[in-house]
Design a protein around this motif. Structure first.
Motif, mmCIF file in Angstrom:
data_model
loop_
_atom_site.group_PDB
_atom_site.id
_atom_site.type_symbol
_atom_site.label_atom_id
_atom_site.label_comp_id
_atom_site.label_asym_id
_atom_site.label_seq_id
_atom_site.Cartn_x
_atom_site.Cartn_y
_atom_site.Cartn_z
ATOM 1 N N TYR A 140 -0.672 11.383 4.111
ATOM 2 C CA TYR A 140 -1.793 11.725 2.931
ATOM 3 C C TYR A 140 -1.872 12.773 2.469
ATOM 4 O O TYR A 140 -1.863 12.891 0.969
ATOM 5 C CB TYR A 140 -2.886 10.917 3.455
ATOM 6 N N ASP A 163 -8.581 10.692 -5.067
ATOM 7 C CA ASP A 163 -8.843 9.786 -3.945
ATOM 8 C C ASP A 163 -8.356 8.619 -3.949
ATOM 9 O O ASP A 163 -7.808 7.789 -3.071
ATOM 10 C CB ASP A 163 -10.110 10.281 -2.915
ATOM 11 N N GLU A 164 -9.128 7.685 -5.114
ATOM 12 C CA GLU A 164 -8.446 6.551 -5.079
ATOM 13 C C GLU A 164 -7.035 6.201 -5.263
ATOM 14 O O GLU A 164 -6.695 5.332 -4.886
ATOM 15 C CB GLU A 164 -9.377 5.722 -6.505
ATOM 16 N N ARG A 167 -5.159 6.729 -1.884
ATOM 17 C CA ARG A 167 -5.580 5.501 -1.068
ATOM 18 C C ARG A 167 -4.688 4.337 -1.610
ATOM 19 O O ARG A 167 -4.162 3.661 -0.699
ATOM 20 C CB ARG A 167 -7.187 5.234 -1.107
ATOM 21 N N THR A 170 -1.177 4.796 -0.662
ATOM 22 C CA THR A 170 -0.740 4.593 0.773
ATOM 23 C C THR A 170 -0.867 3.266 1.271
ATOM 24 O O THR A 170 -0.144 2.735 1.660
ATOM 25 C CB THR A 170 -2.257 5.377 1.476
ATOM 26 N N GLN A 171 -1.858 2.531 0.676
ATOM 27 C CA GLN A 171 -2.136 1.030 1.001
ATOM 28 C C GLN A 171 -0.718 0.219 0.500
ATOM 29 O O GLN A 171 -0.353 -0.736 1.206
ATOM 30 C CB GLN A 171 -3.282 0.374 0.444
ATOM 31 N N LEU B 188 -10.572 -2.121 5.662
ATOM 32 C CA LEU B 188 -10.387 -1.803 4.359
ATOM 33 C C LEU B 188 -10.988 -2.653 3.245
ATOM 34 O O LEU B 188 -11.298 -2.503 2.043
ATOM 35 C CB LEU B 188 -9.085 -1.422 3.965
ATOM 36 N N GLY B 192 -10.234 -1.859 -0.602
ATOM 37 C CA GLY B 192 -8.738 -1.850 -0.372
ATOM 38 C C GLY B 192 -8.232 -2.588 -1.265
ATOM 39 O O GLY B 192 -7.212 -1.855 -2.160
#
Lengths: 206, 206
Positions: A140, A163-164, A167, A170-171, B188, B192
């Motif tokens: 990350y 950060d969004e 994230r 990453t997802q 999440l 997420g």
């Protein structure tokens, strides 16, 4: 608080202790590779190495602690290959592509070359061992650094909160970077991850 | 080619046979929910329903065929809730958001309300049963239709080949749409998947 002599207190061991730790990890690695992590007990390991169970517990609190040490070695190797592949990347776009390709390639290689070790790594992700959360944190942090660099150079958009963005990327990459998921996506390599990286890069365009 | 009387040939059954099939599926559903799909045999089911094993085999070729029928019911329910949620969406962007939210919500609800049935669905994905590949095909077709519509209205970019766009979106959403992966991403929800959908929508901007 402890009344133990210095050389028996955890976390403050000399070089000799370090060698013994390595010896246990190496023996455990072989034993897990043959019989699997789940089926092996600390007693089995002790028998195999020729140490007493109590002696092993002086170096590792539990079987999981040994598993974590093995995982750390293996995930550090992945991180090293990621760093190597990014070394001569010129742009943030190029870095992002290389970073994810290296993770996927190294993870898939581990799957095909050492299935039992791969299973320990998967186990560590599901059980959220510190080896696996630390690995996730490092990936990350690398990603965040690339995104920041790309935002500064004007290569990536800046409207979405940092950060969004990190994230969500990453997802989106999980089917190929998470060992638990990768084993179900192997038939999509190498085009699958490349196409998702391209989608991610389109989402980053200013 | 068959010398069997009409009412015994597979796939051409009358209404009475249809009712018996439903009776078997319903009993199997209860039995699987109690004991799990893996642990149940066709003999167990036959005993439970009070039919002979041979009689069950007149309607279903295998345990998997019964599992597939159960999966179909369950995945059809997810598709119905997706269709319902998209019914009054006005734009392709809105349709895309609603489609994925509905899939994730319905799948997570299944996980929490009927864990054993969820496990059969996961099993069907790993084993690539026709129930699960057909479900995947239907989701893909829905997605493709939304993307085409968005390209026609000028809401989405048109440079990327349509099939690449659809494949990459399908992959990026897997952590939340694939039951095998969703069970590891439950903590999440709901942010997420929403953040990945937003990333996907940014990637689609012209």
């Amino acid at each position: 608080m402890s009344t133990l002599p210095h050389d028996q207190s955890a976390g403050q061991r000399g070089p000799a202790d370090h060698t013994i730790r390595e010896q246990i990890v190496s023996a455990a690695n072989e034993h897990f590779a043959k019989y699997g992590y789940g089926k092996t007990t600390v007693s089995d390991l002790a028998k195999e190495i020729g140490f007493s169970k109590a002696y092993i517990y002086k170096f590792f609190d539990s079987k999981q602690a040994i598993g974590e040490a093995i995982c750390n070695q293996c995930l550090d190797a992945v991180l090293a290959s990621v760093a190597l592949s990014m070394a001569d990347a010129k742009t943030p776009t190029d870095k992002l592509r290389r970073m994810f390709r290296a993770i996927v390639t190294a993870s898939a290689e581990l799957f095909f070359s050492d299935r039992k070790l791969y299973d320990i790594a998967s186990h560590s992700v599901i059980e959220k061992w510190s080896s696996s959360t630390q690995y996730g944190d490092k990936i990350y942090a690398m990603l965040e650094q690339i995104i920041v660099e790309g935002r500064q150079s004007g290569e990536f958009e800046r409207k979405t909160p940092l950060d969004e963005t990190c994230r969500a990327i990453t997802q989106a990459m999980q089917p190929f970077t998470n060992p638990v998921m990768l084993q179900h996506s192997l038939d999509l390599l190498p085009d699958g991850p490349n196409e998702v990286i391209s989608l991610v890069l389109r989402s980053l365009s200013p």
